[in-house]
Design a protein around this motif. Structure first.
Motif, PDB file in Angstrom:
ATOM      1  N   TYR A 271     -56.291 -14.204 -56.257  1.00 12.51           N
ATOM      2  CA  TYR A 271     -56.209 -13.270 -55.133  1.00 12.51           C
ATOM      3  C   TYR A 271     -57.055 -12.026 -55.397  1.00 12.51           C
ATOM      4  O   TYR A 271     -57.616 -11.438 -54.460  1.00 12.51           O
ATOM      5  N   GLU A 272     -57.186 -11.616 -56.683  1.00 15.46           N
ATOM      6  CA  GLU A 272     -58.032 -10.481 -57.028  1.00 15.46           C
ATOM      7  C   GLU A 272     -59.509 -10.839 -56.839  1.00 15.46           C
ATOM      8  O   GLU A 272     -60.311  -9.992 -56.423  1.00 15.46           O
ATOM      9  N   GLN A 273     -59.876 -12.078 -57.147  1.00 18.30           N
ATOM     10  CA  GLN A 273     -61.249 -12.521 -56.912  1.00 18.30           C
ATOM     11  C   GLN A 273     -61.591 -12.468 -55.418  1.00 18.30           C
ATOM     12  O   GLN A 273     -62.702 -12.074 -55.035  1.00 18.30           O
ATOM     13  N   ILE A 274     -60.648 -12.855 -54.595  1.00 15.36           N
ATOM     14  CA  ILE A 274     -60.871 -12.821 -53.150  1.00 15.36           C
ATOM     15  C   ILE A 274     -60.982 -11.378 -52.667  1.00 15.36           C
ATOM     16  O   ILE A 274     -61.852 -11.049 -51.851  1.00 15.36           O
ATOM     17  N   LYS A 275     -60.136 -10.495 -53.191  1.00 17.61           N
ATOM     18  CA  LYS A 275     -60.208  -9.076 -52.827  1.00 17.61           C
ATOM     19  C   LYS A 275     -61.576  -8.502 -53.183  1.00 17.61           C
ATOM     20  O   LYS A 275     -62.185  -7.782 -52.392  1.00 17.61           O
ATOM     21  N   ARG A 276     -62.057  -8.819 -54.374  1.00 16.60           N
ATOM     22  CA  ARG A 276     -63.367  -8.300 -54.792  1.00 16.60           C
ATOM     23  C   ARG A 276     -64.470  -8.848 -53.886  1.00 16.60           C
ATOM     24  O   ARG A 276     -65.397  -8.124 -53.511  1.00 16.60           O
ATOM     25  N   TYR A 277     -64.362 -10.120 -53.534  1.00 18.71           N
ATOM     26  CA  TYR A 277     -65.352 -10.738 -52.645  1.00 18.71           C
ATOM     27  C   TYR A 277     -65.407  -9.988 -51.311  1.00 18.71           C
ATOM     28  O   TYR A 277     -66.487  -9.657 -50.805  1.00 18.71           O
ATOM     29  N   VAL A 278     -64.246  -9.707 -50.744  1.00 15.33           N
ATOM     30  CA  VAL A 278     -64.191  -9.009 -49.461  1.00 15.33           C
ATOM     31  C   VAL A 278     -64.779  -7.601 -49.594  1.00 15.33           C
ATOM     32  O   VAL A 278     -65.599  -7.173 -48.770  1.00 15.33           O
ATOM     33  N   VAL A 279     -64.368  -6.878 -50.631  1.00 12.23           N
ATOM     34  CA  VAL A 279     -64.862  -5.510 -50.841  1.00 12.23           C
ATOM     35  C   VAL A 279     -66.377  -5.505 -51.035  1.00 12.23           C
ATOM     36  O   VAL A 279     -67.085  -4.641 -50.513  1.00 12.23           O
ATOM     37  N   ASP A 280     -66.891  -6.483 -51.783  1.00 12.82           N
ATOM     38  CA  ASP A 280     -68.334  -6.571 -52.014  1.00 12.82           C
ATOM     39  C   ASP A 280     -69.092  -6.798 -50.713  1.00 12.82           C
ATOM     40  O   ASP A 280     -70.168  -6.239 -50.499  1.00 12.82           O
ATOM     41  N   ARG A 281     -68.556  -7.659 -49.838  1.00 14.41           N
ATOM     42  CA  ARG A 281     -69.223  -7.933 -48.569  1.00 14.41           C
ATOM     43  C   ARG A 281     -69.236  -6.691 -47.661  1.00 14.41           C
ATOM     44  O   ARG A 281     -70.171  -6.475 -46.912  1.00 14.41           O
ATOM     45  N   ILE A 282     -68.183  -5.892 -47.750  1.00 16.11           N
ATOM     46  CA  ILE A 282     -68.149  -4.651 -46.977  1.00 16.11           C
ATOM     47  C   ILE A 282     -69.129  -3.646 -47.570  1.00 16.11           C
ATOM     48  O   ILE A 282     -69.885  -2.982 -46.855  1.00 16.11           O
ATOM     49  N   ALA A 283     -69.139  -3.555 -48.904  1.00 18.71           N
ATOM     50  CA  ALA A 283     -69.996  -2.582 -49.580  1.00 18.71           C
ATOM     51  C   ALA A 283     -71.471  -2.851 -49.344  1.00 18.71           C
ATOM     52  O   ALA A 283     -72.265  -1.913 -49.198  1.00 18.71           O
ATOM     53  N   ASP A 284     -71.875  -4.135 -49.309  1.00 18.78           N
ATOM     54  CA  ASP A 284     -73.300  -4.432 -49.142  1.00 18.78           C
ATOM     55  C   ASP A 284     -73.726  -4.504 -47.665  1.00 18.78           C
ATOM     56  O   ASP A 284     -74.869  -4.805 -47.355  1.00 18.78           O
ATOM     57  N   GLY A 285     -72.764  -4.234 -46.767  1.00 17.33           N
ATOM     58  CA  GLY A 285     -73.096  -4.169 -45.346  1.00 17.33           C
ATOM     59  C   GLY A 285     -73.041  -5.485 -44.607  1.00 17.33           C
ATOM     60  O   GLY A 285     -73.337  -5.543 -43.407  1.00 17.33           O
ATOM     61  N   THR A 286     -72.639  -6.575 -45.293  1.00 16.83           N
ATOM     62  CA  THR A 286     -72.536  -7.878 -44.628  1.00 16.83           C
ATOM     63  C   THR A 286     -71.486  -7.827 -43.520  1.00 16.83           C
ATOM     64  O   THR A 286     -71.703  -8.344 -42.414  1.00 16.83           O
ATOM     65  N   TRP A 287     -70.346  -7.211 -43.829  1.00 20.11           N
ATOM     66  CA  TRP A 287     -69.281  -7.031 -42.839  1.00 20.11           C
ATOM     67  C   TRP A 287     -69.151  -5.546 -42.561  1.00 20.11           C
ATOM     68  O   TRP A 287     -68.881  -4.752 -43.460  1.00 20.11           O
ATOM     69  N   LYS A 288     -69.307  -5.158 -41.322  1.00 17.59           N
ATOM     70  CA  LYS A 288     -69.318  -3.744 -40.950  1.00 17.59           C
ATOM     71  C   LYS A 288     -67.975  -3.332 -40.336  1.00 17.59           C
ATOM     72  O   LYS A 288     -67.215  -4.181 -39.873  1.00 17.59           O
ATOM     73  N   PRO A 289     -67.669  -2.021 -40.343  1.00 15.84           N
ATOM     74  CA  PRO A 289     -66.414  -1.539 -39.750  1.00 15.84           C
ATOM     75  C   PRO A 289     -66.222  -2.054 -38.327  1.00 15.84           C
ATOM     76  O   PRO A 289     -67.137  -2.005 -37.511  1.00 15.84           O
ATOM     77  N   GLY A 290     -65.033  -2.589 -38.073  1.00 16.65           N
ATOM     78  CA  GLY A 290     -64.704  -3.113 -36.754  1.00 16.65           C
ATOM     79  C   GLY A 290     -64.997  -4.585 -36.575  1.00 16.65           C
ATOM     80  O   GLY A 290     -64.512  -5.209 -35.627  1.00 16.65           O
ATOM     81  N   GLU A 291     -65.794  -5.173 -37.489  1.00 16.13           N
ATOM     82  CA  GLU A 291     -66.136  -6.594 -37.369  1.00 16.13           C
ATOM     83  C   GLU A 291     -65.039  -7.478 -37.972  1.00 16.13           C
ATOM     84  O   GLU A 291     -64.365  -7.088 -38.927  1.00 16.13           O
ATOM     85  N   ALA A 292     -64.908  -8.677 -37.414  1.00 18.33           N
ATOM     86  CA  ALA A 292     -63.953  -9.653 -37.939  1.00 18.33           C
ATOM     87  C   ALA A 292     -64.506 -10.298 -39.200  1.00 18.33           C
ATOM     88  O   ALA A 292     -65.707 -10.534 -39.318  1.00 18.33           O
ATOM     89  N   ILE A 293     -63.619 -10.573 -40.142  1.00 14.84           N
ATOM     90  CA  ILE A 293     -64.012 -11.310 -41.347  1.00 14.84           C
ATOM     91  C   ILE A 293     -63.585 -12.772 -41.170  1.00 14.84           C
ATOM     92  O   ILE A 293     -62.871 -13.102 -40.220  1.00 14.84           O
ATOM     93  N   PRO A 294     -64.029 -13.686 -42.048  1.00 11.23           N
ATOM     94  CA  PRO A 294     -63.607 -15.090 -41.922  1.00 11.23           C
ATOM     95  C   PRO A 294     -62.085 -15.229 -41.906  1.00 11.23           C
ATOM     96  O   PRO A 294     -61.368 -14.431 -42.508  1.00 11.23           O
ATOM     97  N   SER A 295     -61.627 -16.259 -41.230  1.00 14.80           N
ATOM     98  CA  SER A 295     -60.186 -16.487 -41.106  1.00 14.80           C
ATOM     99  C   SER A 295     -59.588 -16.937 -42.438  1.00 14.80           C
ATOM    100  O   SER A 295     -60.305 -17.295 -43.376  1.00 14.80           O
ATOM    101  N   GLU A 296     -58.257 -16.900 -42.512  1.00 11.57           N
ATOM    102  CA  GLU A 296     -57.576 -17.381 -43.718  1.00 11.57           C
ATOM    103  C   GLU A 296     -57.971 -18.823 -44.010  1.00 11.57           C
ATOM    104  O   GLU A 296     -58.198 -19.195 -45.171  1.00 11.57           O
TER     105      GLU A 296
END
Length: 249
Positions: free
Chosen positions: A24-49
Motif C-alpha cells: 500500500y505504501e508503494q501505491i501511495k508513492r506511485y500516486v504522489v509521484d504522478r501528481i508531483a511530475d504533473g501526470t495527474w493534475k489537481p481536479g483530475e480523476a486518477i485510475p480506478s481501484e
C-alpha cells in the motif's frame, strides 16, 4: 544553539524499514509521484481501484487502504459514485499555508529577484538525514532572495528527488522553489523551528550583513503524502526582517 538537520527516527530502523516496503505504501508513492511530475493534475480523476488492482497485482483492500490514507492526508478527494480525484489547491491550502517569499514581497509593492548560488546533487549524511532517505541522493539548492535589490533571505534547501524529480532542471531566477513545489504537489504537514543565530562568513557576505549582526533563522520540513519533500533553512537579517501573523478565535 545548533539547528537540527534531522528529527528522524534511528537511521538503522530507517534502513530496515526500506528493505520491505508494504504494497500500500508503494501505491501511495506511485500516486504522489504522478501528481508531483504533473501526470495527474489537481481536479483530475486518477485510475480506478480496479485499474490499480490490475496494475499492481494486489488485493483490492490494499489499493483501498492506499487511497483512503491519501484522502485523509488531503492528497486525493474521493467522491462516492464518481471516483477519486487529485485534491485541489483550495483544499490543500486549508491544511497548511507555506508562504512564497516572492508573493510576500509583491504584497508590499516591491520587486523580487533571486540569485542561484548552487543547484546540485547531494549525497552527504546531512542531506539524507534531513529527508529521511536511507540511500540514493538528494537535490540541493542555495539561493539569495532580494527585495528591490536588497538581500533579505538566504535559502539553503534539500529536496527529495522521489517527490520532485525535475527540481534540478528548473530556473529559480524565474520561479521560487516554494512556488514550483506548491504548484506541483500538495503539502500535508510541516514542522519548523525558529532561532536567533549568527550566520557564518559566507551567509553574512551574501546578505550584506555586519559582523556580529544576528539572523532570524527558520528551519522547516514539509511532507507530500508519506514522503519528506523538502528541508530548508531560511536565513533573514534581523534588522531587515520580522515575522508577523494573526490567529482568529
Amino acid at each position: 544553539m545548533n539547528v537540527p538537520t534531522s528529527l528522524t527516527d534511528n537511521p538503522m530502523r530507517c534502513a530496515t524499514a526500506r528493505k520491505v516496503t508494504p504494497a500500500y505504501e508503494q501505491i501511495k508513492r506511485y500516486v504522489v509521484d504522478r501528481i508531483a511530475d504533473g501526470t495527474w493534475k489537481p481536479g483530475e480523476a486518477i485510475p480506478s481501484e480496479t485499474e490499480l488492482v490490475k496494475e499492481f497485482g494486489v488485493a483490492r483492500m490494499t489499493v483501498s487502504r492506499a487511497l483512503r490514507e491519501l484522502s485523509a492526508e488531503h492528497v486525493l478527494r474521493r467522491i462516492q459514485g464518481a471516483g477519486t480525484f487529485v485534491a485541489s489547491r483550495d483544499v490543500e491550502s486549508t491544511v497548511l499555508e507555506v508562504r512564497n517569499i516572492a508573493d510576500e514581497i509583491a504584497s508590499r509593492g516591491h520587486r523580487h529577484s533571486a540569485r542561484v548560488l548552487a543547484l546540485e546533487v547531494a549525497s552527504n549524511e546531512q542531506a539524507m538525514a534531513a529527508l529521511n532517505l536511507c540511500d540514493g541522493y538528494a537535490f540541493h539548492s542555495r539561493i539569495v532572495h532580494y527585495e528591490d535589490n536588497e538581500a533579505i533571505q538566504y535559502e539553503d534547501r534539500y529536496v527529495n528527488p522521489h517527490v520532485f524529480p525535475r527540481y534540478i532542471e528548473q530556473d529559480f531566477t524565474l520561479e521560487t522553489p516554494n512556488h514550483y513545489m506548491m504548484r506541483l504537489a500538495p503539502v500535508q504537514r510541516a514542522e519548523f523551528r525558529i532561532y536567533a543565530q549568527k550566520p557564518d562568513a559566507d551567509i553574512r557576505r551574501h546578505l550584506s550583513m555586519n559582523i556580529g549582526e544576528p539572523c532570524l533563522l527558520m528551519w522547516r520540513r514539509t511532507w507530500v503524502g508519506s514522503e519528506v519533500a523538502t528541508a530548508v533553512k531560511l536565513w533573514h537579517p534581523a534588522s531587515r526582517f520580522h515575522l508577523a501573523g494573526k490567529v482568529s478565535g
